[in-house]
Design a protein around this motif. Structure first.
Motif, mmCIF file in Angstrom:
data_model
loop_
_atom_site.group_PDB
_atom_site.id
_atom_site.type_symbol
_atom_site.label_atom_id
_atom_site.label_comp_id
_atom_site.label_asym_id
_atom_site.label_seq_id
_atom_site.Cartn_x
_atom_site.Cartn_y
_atom_site.Cartn_z
ATOM 1 N N ASP A 106 -9.264 7.271 4.644
ATOM 2 C CA ASP A 106 -9.294 5.892 4.156
ATOM 3 C C ASP A 106 -10.482 5.097 4.694
ATOM 4 O O ASP A 106 -10.890 4.116 4.109
ATOM 5 C CB ASP A 106 -7.994 5.181 4.521
ATOM 6 C CG ASP A 106 -6.877 5.656 3.614
ATOM 7 O OD1 ASP A 106 -5.710 5.486 3.976
ATOM 8 O OD2 ASP A 106 -7.191 6.229 2.552
ATOM 9 N N ASP B 245 -1.039 2.162 -4.130
ATOM 10 C CA ASP B 245 -2.472 2.176 -3.836
ATOM 11 C C ASP B 245 -3.355 1.967 -5.064
ATOM 12 O O ASP B 245 -4.381 1.312 -5.001
ATOM 13 C CB ASP B 245 -2.863 3.521 -3.208
ATOM 14 C CG ASP B 245 -2.849 3.421 -1.689
ATOM 15 O OD1 ASP B 245 -2.557 2.328 -1.194
ATOM 16 O OD2 ASP B 245 -3.121 4.440 -1.022
ATOM 17 N N SER C 67 -15.686 4.706 2.585
ATOM 18 C CA SER C 67 -15.484 3.913 1.380
ATOM 19 C C SER C 67 -16.688 3.990 0.467
ATOM 20 O O SER C 67 -17.769 4.400 0.856
ATOM 21 C CB SER C 67 -15.188 2.467 1.740
ATOM 22 O OG SER C 67 -16.355 1.910 2.253
ATOM 23 N N ARG D 113 -10.618 2.828 -5.050
ATOM 24 C CA ARG D 113 -9.666 3.568 -4.202
ATOM 25 C C ARG D 113 -9.389 4.946 -4.782
ATOM 26 O O ARG D 113 -9.324 5.943 -4.052
ATOM 27 C CB ARG D 113 -8.330 2.813 -4.141
ATOM 28 C CG ARG D 113 -8.328 1.673 -3.173
ATOM 29 C CD ARG D 113 -6.911 1.128 -3.083
ATOM 30 N NE ARG D 113 -6.912 -0.214 -2.550
ATOM 31 C CZ ARG D 113 -5.923 -1.088 -2.692
ATOM 32 N NH1 ARG D 113 -4.844 -0.748 -3.371
ATOM 33 N NH2 ARG D 113 -6.005 -2.273 -2.159
ATOM 34 N N ARG E 87 -9.073 -0.954 -7.580
ATOM 35 C CA ARG E 87 -8.178 0.211 -7.672
ATOM 36 C C ARG E 87 -8.947 1.456 -8.100
ATOM 37 O O ARG E 87 -8.673 2.572 -7.645
ATOM 38 C CB ARG E 87 -7.045 -0.032 -8.675
ATOM 39 C CG ARG E 87 -6.023 -1.096 -8.369
ATOM 40 C CD ARG E 87 -5.985 -1.586 -6.961
ATOM 41 N NE ARG E 87 -4.939 -2.575 -6.771
ATOM 42 C CZ ARG E 87 -5.150 -3.853 -6.451
ATOM 43 N NH1 ARG E 87 -6.383 -4.326 -6.296
ATOM 44 N NH2 ARG E 87 -4.140 -4.668 -6.258
ATOM 45 N N LYS F 268 0.855 -1.201 0.000
ATOM 46 C CA LYS F 268 0.000 0.000 0.000
ATOM 47 C C LYS F 268 0.885 1.244 0.000
ATOM 48 O O LYS F 268 2.094 1.153 0.124
ATOM 49 C CB LYS F 268 -0.911 -0.022 1.230
ATOM 50 C CG LYS F 268 -2.160 -0.858 1.007
ATOM 51 C CD LYS F 268 -3.326 -0.270 1.791
ATOM 52 C CE LYS F 268 -4.628 -0.434 1.080
ATOM 53 N NZ LYS F 268 -5.596 0.566 1.514
#
Ligand code: KG4
Ligand code: ZN
Length: 360
Positions: free
Chosen positions: A351, A207, A354, A257, A254, A203
């Motif tokens: 983080d 990321d 989500s 993220r 991904r 990470k």
């Protein structure tokens, strides 16, 4: 302004005329698929020879079916990077010759930026947004601020996603192009027959990066290790469906993220893999996110996307000298996230927050 776009970076010989970066007047795509089929993949030498044979008639047809003659063309845009150099040189040299004889400007175009522009040919799209470029040679996730300004957040650390589709298809002799046949075959298979691993990337720096070599090795060399369903023998369709599920999951995780970090509410996709039915379905399920896909014809390589972006390059003063050459690499699309994190329009969120999908 009529721009002729020429695309010969791989196995499609294509030319198109686009008016003012928007209106597709013609888009001729001569596919070499059947010529490479016996080899289960693109043979560069065959590709460049066929481009040499076909380029004149493809361009001629593009101009004629646009209802124009060559002297009506105001400029020529041609893919000169990245791609198979022998193939790129055919389109580039032809474009130079034609531009020279017509005394009009020509401009070399980055193939990946052209892929991203494809969706702009079909609808108005506001910047900025998250760009997801997925092809046979590249996997790029980036923050897009204009047609020519893409800040790369993530890329592949080994194989491109399309390359993984092609290699798996080749190994199991499923056909070519790998992505197209795996997508189709997957409909008859069980995506849960095998539980292939997600790559374990560190990470932080990675990321938003993907990796496909582990998945490829698992599917090709370690199939039994990841088998979950034991009651029946597996079929090639089960392999295809389980691989496709894993390949798309890697990408979508991904993308999620990157959306969390950038807070963008819009994704624009491009490249051959953007035609994948599961990829389209999964991105469409993202809650509160508008995902824009080019039509299938504009996902794969085509001259219209080249002409489209070429118009904007020329309008902003871009034209190349006759000394410009072809390159297998992508320039200006290296990862710059760390250096330019301040360029986000909104602050990154924590983080712990989500993104959810519709049925989660
Ligand atoms: O953009 P593209 O036509 O050429 C390159 O720039 O590489 O992309 C070709 C790639 C190939 O790897 C092909 O297998 C993949 O796109 N592809 C797909 C699908 N259609 C094409 N991959 C997954 N699903 C599809 N439906
Ligand atoms: Zn492409």
């Amino acid at each position: 302004m009529f721009i002729l776009g020429i695309e010969t970076s791989c196995d499609e010989c294509s030319a198109a005329v686009v008016e003012d970066g928007k209106q597709i007047l013609s888009n001729i795509i001569a596919s070499q698929v059947k010529d490479h089929l016996p080899f289960n993949g693109v043979v560069p030498e065959i590709a460049s020879r066929l481009h040499t044979e076909w380029i004149y008639s493809v361009v001629d047809e593009a101009v004629k079916s646009a209802g124009l003659v060559k002297t009506d063309i105001h400029g020529i845009a041609v893919t000169n990077r990245p791609g198979l150099v022998g193939s790129l040189l055919v389109g580039l040299s032809f474009a130079k010759g034609l531009a020279f004889s017509l005394k009009i400007p020509f401009v070399g175009v980055d193939h990946m930026k052209a892929h991203l522009y494809a969706a702009h040919l079909e609808q108005e799209i506001e910047y900025p947004y998250l760009g997801v470029l997925v092809s046979g040679g590249h996997t790029l996730i980036g923050s897009v601020h204009s047609f020519d300004d893409i800040m790369i957040l993530g890329t592949t650390i080994d194989d491109a996603v399309g390359e993984a589709f092609d290699k798996v298809a080749r190994h199991y002799e499923l056909g070519y192009p790998g992505g197209v046949v795996i997508d189709k075959l997957s409909r008859d298979g069980d995506p849960d027959f095998f539980d292939f691993p997600d790559p374990s990337l560190h990470k932080g720096d990675h990321d938003f990066d993907v990796s496909y070599s582990g998945l490829k090795t698992a599917v090709i060399n370690q199939l039994e290790m990841f088998r979950v369903i034991k009651e029946r023998e597996y079929t090639k369709a089960d392999i295809a469906a389980s691989f496709q599920r894993a390949a798309v999951d890697i990408l979508v995780s991904r993308v999620k993220r990157a959306l969390e970090k950038t807070r963008y509410k819009r994704i624009v996709t491009g490249g051959g893999v953007a035609a994948n039915s599961l990829f389209r379905k999964e991105l469409n399920r993202l809650d509160g996110i508008e995902t824009i896909f080019p039509s299938i014809k504009l996902c794969t390589d085509n001259g219209a996307m080249v002409a489209g972006i070429g118009y904007h390059l020329m309008k902003t003063g871009g034209s190349d000298s006759f000394g410009v050459t072809a390159s297998p690499r992508v320039y200006g699309l290296e990862k710059k996230y760390k250096k330019h994190a301040d360029r986000y329009d909104q602050p990154p969120i924590s983080d712990s927050e989500s993104l959810s999908t519709h049925d989660e």
